[in-house]
Each structure stands twice: as C-alpha cells, then as structure tokens.
Design an enzyme around this catalytic site. Sequence first.
Site, PDB file in Angstrom:
ATOM      1  N   SER A   1     -45.255 -68.260   3.992  1.00 19.84           N
ATOM      2  CA  SER A   1     -46.327 -67.418   3.475  1.00 19.84           C
ATOM      3  C   SER A   1     -45.992 -65.953   3.690  1.00 19.84           C
ATOM      4  O   SER A   1     -45.792 -65.507   4.823  1.00 19.84           O
ATOM      5  CB  SER A   1     -47.649 -67.741   4.175  1.00 19.84           C
ATOM      6  OG  SER A   1     -48.622 -66.776   3.827  1.00 19.84           O
TER       7      SER A   1
ATOM      8  N   HIS B   1     -44.700 -68.632  -0.686  1.00 21.25           N
ATOM      9  CA  HIS B   1     -46.141 -68.892  -0.780  1.00 21.25           C
ATOM     10  C   HIS B   1     -46.876 -67.563  -0.782  1.00 21.25           C
ATOM     11  O   HIS B   1     -46.771 -66.774   0.163  1.00 21.25           O
ATOM     12  CB  HIS B   1     -46.583 -69.754   0.409  1.00 21.25           C
ATOM     13  CG  HIS B   1     -47.980 -70.257   0.317  1.00 21.25           C
ATOM     14  ND1 HIS B   1     -48.314 -71.405  -0.360  1.00 21.25           N
ATOM     15  CD2 HIS B   1     -49.146 -69.773   0.843  1.00 21.25           C
ATOM     16  CE1 HIS B   1     -49.618 -71.609  -0.254  1.00 21.25           C
ATOM     17  NE2 HIS B   1     -50.152 -70.626   0.469  1.00 21.25           N
TER      18      HIS B   1
ATOM     19  N   ASP C   1     -50.519 -65.738  -0.972  1.00 22.97           N
ATOM     20  CA  ASP C   1     -51.952 -65.948  -0.780  1.00 22.97           C
ATOM     21  C   ASP C   1     -52.748 -64.889  -1.538  1.00 22.97           C
ATOM     22  O   ASP C   1     -52.712 -63.709  -1.185  1.00 22.97           O
ATOM     23  CB  ASP C   1     -52.295 -65.898   0.712  1.00 22.97           C
ATOM     24  CG  ASP C   1     -51.727 -67.089   1.462  1.00 22.97           C
ATOM     25  OD1 ASP C   1     -52.125 -68.221   1.130  1.00 22.97           O
ATOM     26  OD2 ASP C   1     -50.886 -66.897   2.354  1.00 22.97           O
TER      27      ASP C   1
ATOM     28  N   MET D   1     -56.309 -63.512  -2.395  1.00 22.09           N
ATOM     29  CA  MET D   1     -57.683 -63.565  -1.883  1.00 22.09           C
ATOM     30  C   MET D   1     -58.514 -62.466  -2.539  1.00 22.09           C
ATOM     31  O   MET D   1     -58.037 -61.343  -2.724  1.00 22.09           O
ATOM     32  CB  MET D   1     -57.697 -63.381  -0.364  1.00 22.09           C
ATOM     33  CG  MET D   1     -56.791 -64.351   0.379  1.00 22.09           C
ATOM     34  SD  MET D   1     -56.949 -64.136   2.164  1.00 22.09           S
ATOM     35  CE  MET D   1     -55.505 -65.050   2.734  1.00 22.09           C
TER      36      MET D   1
ATOM     37  N   HIS E   1     -51.250 -69.365  -4.177  1.00 22.80           N
ATOM     38  CA  HIS E   1     -52.424 -70.059  -3.637  1.00 22.80           C
ATOM     39  C   HIS E   1     -53.637 -69.169  -3.880  1.00 22.80           C
ATOM     40  O   HIS E   1     -53.806 -68.134  -3.231  1.00 22.80           O
ATOM     41  CB  HIS E   1     -52.216 -70.337  -2.147  1.00 22.80           C
ATOM     42  CG  HIS E   1     -53.384 -70.985  -1.474  1.00 22.80           C
ATOM     43  ND1 HIS E   1     -53.475 -71.091  -0.104  1.00 22.80           N
ATOM     44  CD2 HIS E   1     -54.511 -71.568  -1.959  1.00 22.80           C
ATOM     45  CE1 HIS E   1     -54.615 -71.695   0.214  1.00 22.80           C
ATOM     46  NE2 HIS E   1     -55.258 -71.986  -0.899  1.00 22.80           N
TER      47      HIS E   1
ATOM     48  N   MET F   1     -57.161 -68.217  -3.505  1.00 23.49           N
ATOM     49  CA  MET F   1     -58.401 -68.332  -2.732  1.00 23.49           C
ATOM     50  C   MET F   1     -59.403 -67.377  -3.365  1.00 23.49           C
ATOM     51  O   MET F   1     -59.754 -66.340  -2.795  1.00 23.49           O
ATOM     52  CB  MET F   1     -58.133 -68.023  -1.265  1.00 23.49           C
ATOM     53  CG  MET F   1     -57.365 -69.128  -0.577  1.00 23.49           C
ATOM     54  SD  MET F   1     -56.734 -68.660   1.049  1.00 23.49           S
ATOM     55  CE  MET F   1     -55.107 -68.072   0.587  1.00 23.49           C
TER      56      MET F   1
ATOM     57  N   MET G   1     -55.826 -77.720   3.623  1.00 23.91           N
ATOM     58  CA  MET G   1     -55.890 -76.571   4.538  1.00 23.91           C
ATOM     59  C   MET G   1     -56.135 -77.070   5.964  1.00 23.91           C
ATOM     60  O   MET G   1     -57.040 -77.870   6.198  1.00 23.91           O
ATOM     61  CB  MET G   1     -57.016 -75.627   4.135  1.00 23.91           C
ATOM     62  CG  MET G   1     -56.825 -74.924   2.801  1.00 23.91           C
ATOM     63  SD  MET G   1     -55.448 -73.744   2.806  1.00 23.91           S
ATOM     64  CE  MET G   1     -55.959 -72.560   4.052  1.00 23.91           C
TER      65      MET G   1
ATOM     66  N   GLY H   1     -58.456 -67.634   4.563  1.00 28.91           N
ATOM     67  CA  GLY H   1     -58.889 -66.246   4.613  1.00 28.91           C
ATOM     68  C   GLY H   1     -58.004 -65.339   5.441  1.00 28.91           C
ATOM     69  O   GLY H   1     -57.821 -64.184   5.110  1.00 28.91           O
ATOM     70  N   PHE H   2     -57.418 -65.875   6.510  1.00 28.23           N
ATOM     71  CA  PHE H   2     -56.602 -65.045   7.387  1.00 28.23           C
ATOM     72  C   PHE H   2     -55.397 -65.823   7.902  1.00 28.23           C
ATOM     73  O   PHE H   2     -55.478 -67.034   8.126  1.00 28.23           O
ATOM     74  CB  PHE H   2     -57.424 -64.546   8.591  1.00 28.23           C
ATOM     75  CG  PHE H   2     -58.523 -63.602   8.206  1.00 28.23           C
ATOM     76  CD1 PHE H   2     -58.283 -62.245   8.072  1.00 28.23           C
ATOM     77  CD2 PHE H   2     -59.805 -64.074   7.962  1.00 28.23           C
ATOM     78  CE1 PHE H   2     -59.300 -61.372   7.704  1.00 28.23           C
ATOM     79  CE2 PHE H   2     -60.829 -63.215   7.589  1.00 28.23           C
ATOM     80  CZ  PHE H   2     -60.569 -61.850   7.465  1.00 28.23           C
ATOM     81  N   GLY H   3     -54.274 -65.136   8.093  1.00 29.54           N
ATOM     82  CA  GLY H   3     -53.099 -65.748   8.694  1.00 29.54           C
ATOM     83  C   GLY H   3     -53.211 -65.775  10.201  1.00 29.54           C
ATOM     84  O   GLY H   3     -54.088 -65.135  10.798  1.00 29.54           O
ATOM     85  N   GLY H   4     -52.321 -66.528  10.832  1.00 31.34           N
ATOM     86  CA  GLY H   4     -52.237 -66.538  12.284  1.00 31.34           C
ATOM     87  C   GLY H   4     -53.277 -67.353  13.004  1.00 31.34           C
ATOM     88  O   GLY H   4     -53.434 -67.228  14.224  1.00 31.34           O
TER      89      GLY H   4
ATOM     90  N   ASP I   1     -51.261 -76.146   5.013  1.00 32.18           N
ATOM     91  CA  ASP I   1     -51.251 -74.691   5.175  1.00 32.18           C
ATOM     92  C   ASP I   1     -52.232 -74.329   6.267  1.00 32.18           C
ATOM     93  O   ASP I   1     -53.424 -74.610   6.164  1.00 32.18           O
ATOM     94  CB  ASP I   1     -51.655 -74.036   3.845  1.00 32.18           C
ATOM     95  CG  ASP I   1     -51.701 -72.515   3.914  1.00 32.18           C
ATOM     96  OD1 ASP I   1     -51.373 -71.945   4.968  1.00 32.18           O
ATOM     97  OD2 ASP I   1     -52.066 -71.897   2.895  1.00 32.18           O
ATOM     98  N   GLY I   2     -51.703 -73.681   7.331  1.00 33.59           N
ATOM     99  CA  GLY I   2     -52.566 -73.206   8.400  1.00 33.59           C
ATOM    100  C   GLY I   2     -52.066 -73.609   9.770  1.00 33.59           C
ATOM    101  O   GLY I   2     -52.129 -74.785  10.126  1.00 33.59           O
ATOM    102  N   GLY I   3     -51.544 -72.661  10.515  1.00 28.24           N
ATOM    103  CA  GLY I   3     -51.100 -72.945  11.873  1.00 28.24           C
ATOM    104  C   GLY I   3     -49.880 -73.846  11.963  1.00 28.24           C
ATOM    105  O   GLY I   3     -49.641 -74.455  13.012  1.00 28.24           O
TER     106      GLY I   3
ATOM    107  N   GLY J   1     -46.422 -69.140   8.009  1.00 23.35           N
ATOM    108  CA  GLY J   1     -46.404 -67.682   7.892  1.00 23.35           C
ATOM    109  C   GLY J   1     -45.909 -67.013   9.150  1.00 23.35           C
ATOM    110  O   GLY J   1     -44.761 -66.594   9.239  1.00 23.35           O
ATOM    111  N   SER J   2     -46.794 -66.942  10.157  1.00 27.68           N
ATOM    112  CA  SER J   2     -46.422 -66.235  11.378  1.00 27.68           C
ATOM    113  C   SER J   2     -45.262 -66.920  12.094  1.00 27.68           C
ATOM    114  O   SER J   2     -44.447 -66.245  12.732  1.00 27.68           O
ATOM    115  CB  SER J   2     -47.640 -66.103  12.307  1.00 27.68           C
ATOM    116  OG  SER J   2     -48.339 -67.316  12.421  1.00 27.68           O
TER     117      SER J   2
END
Length: 218
Positions: free
Chosen positions: A6, A29, A31, A33, A62, A64, A133, A138-141, A171-173, A193-194
């Site tokens: 991401s 990827h 994002d 938003m 993606h 959102m 998800m 809405g937010f990374g990390g 997607d997510g963490g 991402g992170s």
Amino acid sequence: MRITPSLLNADFANLAAEAARIPGADFLHMDVMDNHFVPNLTLGAPVIEALAAAVEQPIDAHLMIEDPDRWAPQFVEAGAASVTFHAEAAHAPVRLARELRALGARASMALKPATPIEPYADLLPELDMVLVMTVEPGFGGQKFLDLCVPKIRRTRELIAASGGEIWLQVDGGVSLETIERCAEAGADTFVAGSAVFGADDPDAMVRALRERALSCAH
C-alpha cells in the site's frame, strides 16, 4: 501468493521512486478515500493516471468512497488494472462489477470487518477478487483484527464452492507476524503498507512476506 504494498504508507512526494523500491511487488495498492465513506482524504484518479504511466507494476485501486457506481470506471480509464469497490457503498454491485470487467479491469469487492460475506455468495462469479478488511478502513498503521480470520476462512470456502478463479485479498495490519494466519485461512493476496515501507529494505520485506505466506498456505 501476491504481495500488493500500500502506497498509503509511502512518500507521497515521490510515489514513482517509492514504487521503484519494490520491484518485486505484484501490484501497487492505491487507497482512494473521499472523507465521506471513510474519515480521511487521500488521492484520486489523476494521481493514479500519473503513477500508472511511470511505474512497471500494475495498480490495484481500492476505492473507499461513496457512490463507486459513478466513480469507479474513471479509475480503469486512469490506468488501474484492478478496481475494488466496497459492498457497503455500491448501489448495484453486479452491474458495477460487469462494467469494470467490460472496461478491461479486474473487478473486486471489499468488505469492512463487520460486513458478512454470506449475503454476497451468489455475486462471487461476477468478481475477480474479494477483499476482506482486517482493520476499519480509513487509516494506515492499524492493528490487525483477529476476529476477521474466521471470515477469511468462510470467504475461501464460498469461493471454492463457486468454482471461480477468484483471488482473496486481506488488507489491514498485515505483517510478518500476522500474514501466516491469513494465508492459513485461505488468503492469497496481501496488502501491506507500514510493514513494507517501514522496513530498511522494502523489496526484501516483500519477498519475506511472500515466503512466509507460502510456508503455511494450503
């Protein structure tokens, strides 16, 4: 096992250079938003169009956003190879998926953590990918939500029952610590991402994530 880093966690002033740091990525990827569907505002079709012309990897957009039925086709025209809309936001998901495919993109549908997959089982043949998800969008990390793992497993079972060649993305963490649980549950495409852009060598992290996923896949 596909790794789709991401760029939400990359340097927005140097997106093409950031993409060049991860030549091993299967997709980039992106994002999108709108500050309505999610409480954040990021980038739109013009940025994807500029990036698509400057990078080697295909782009996985993606969305959102509210009203993807209206806006999603623009992202195919901008150069996205795969476009994901949210089940919670689409008014006519079958029509939208067919339109995306007709324009030449892969059609994908995303589900927030609390949205069940079961009501959409009959829609699966219209899709090329389902995105589960594993954080609130809405937010990374954010921290990975373990409660989503059973849904990944149920989604894989429904995909298998549908008989289609449908990718299952999470997607997510996603990190070296969490990717195994996702792969064991049946995911085959991973947004990170992170974990990638926070690493000293982002491309080495892409390889490490793929190897970790492959080690525990069915």
